[in-house]
Design a protein around this motif. Structure first.
Motif, PDB file in Angstrom:
ATOM      1  N   LEU A  65      70.912  62.029  17.394  1.00 12.33           N
ATOM      2  CA  LEU A  65      70.651  60.905  16.491  1.00 12.33           C
ATOM      3  C   LEU A  65      69.784  61.296  15.301  1.00 12.33           C
ATOM      4  N   THR A  69      68.187  58.851  12.039  1.00 14.25           N
ATOM      5  CA  THR A  69      67.099  58.096  12.666  1.00 14.25           C
ATOM      6  C   THR A  69      65.774  58.471  12.026  1.00 14.25           C
ATOM      7  N   LEU A  84      67.576  53.102  11.681  1.00  9.16           N
ATOM      8  CA  LEU A  84      68.812  53.794  12.042  1.00  9.16           C
ATOM      9  C   LEU A  84      69.827  53.502  10.945  1.00  9.16           C
ATOM     10  N   VAL A  87      74.882  52.435  10.416  1.00 11.25           N
ATOM     11  CA  VAL A  87      75.226  52.005  11.780  1.00 11.25           C
ATOM     12  C   VAL A  87      76.711  51.676  11.895  1.00 11.25           C
ATOM     13  N   ASP A  91      76.568  51.387  17.761  1.00 11.46           N
ATOM     14  CA  ASP A  91      75.109  51.268  17.805  1.00 11.46           C
ATOM     15  C   ASP A  91      74.660  49.919  18.366  1.00 11.46           C
TER      16      ASP A  91
END
Length: 120
Positions: A65, A69, A84, A87, A91
C-alpha cells in the motif's frame, strides 16, 4: 485508559483520496515507545495492517500500500491521520486505528472502526 476514535467520510468516490483521522484520549501519541497504526478489514476478508506512525513521528507502511498511503500526525490535537489516494471499490472496508507497544506486537487498544465505502 487510552481511547481511540476514528472519524471521516463514510463514502468516497473512485479515484479520490480517502482521509481519516484518529483522535486519541487518555494518552499522548508522543509517549515513548508507542506505535499508532491504521488497519482495515474489507467485507468477508481478514484484517490488513496498512501502516503506522511512531511516537517520534517515524512512519512505516505496508509494502503493498506504500505507493498510495500516507500517515501523518498532529500532536497539538493528539490526532493521527490516514490518506489513501486513488481509491477503488476494493478499498471499501472498515477502517480501524490502534495502538501497540512495538511495531510488531499485538494491538492493545483499538478504535471502534469506521465503515468507508468507495462507490460512485
Amino acid at each position: 485508559q487510552v481511547q481511540l476514535q476514528e472519524s471521516g467520510p463514510g463514502l468516497v468516490k473512485p479515484s479520490q483520496t480517502l482521509s481519516l483521522t484518529c483522535t486519541v484520549s487518555g494518552g499522548s501519541i508522543t509517549t515513548l515507545y508507542y506505535y499508532w497504526s491504521w488497519i482495515r478489514q474489507p467485507p468477508g476478508k481478514g484484517l490488513e495492517w496498512m501502516g503506522a506512525i511512531a511516537y517520534d513521528g517515524t512512519t512505516y507502511y505496508s509494502p503493498s500500500l506504500k505507493s498510495h498511503t500516507s500517515i501523518s500526525r498532529d500532536p497539538s490535537k493528539n490526532q493521527f491521520s490516514l490518506q489513501l489516494s486513488s481509491v477503488t471499490p476494493e478499498d471499501t472496508a472498515v477502517y480501524y486505528c490502534a495502538r501497540a507497544q512495538a511495531l510488531d506486537s499485538d494491538f492493545g487498544s483499538w478504535g471502534q472502526g469506521t465503515q468507508v465505502t468507495v462507490s460512485s
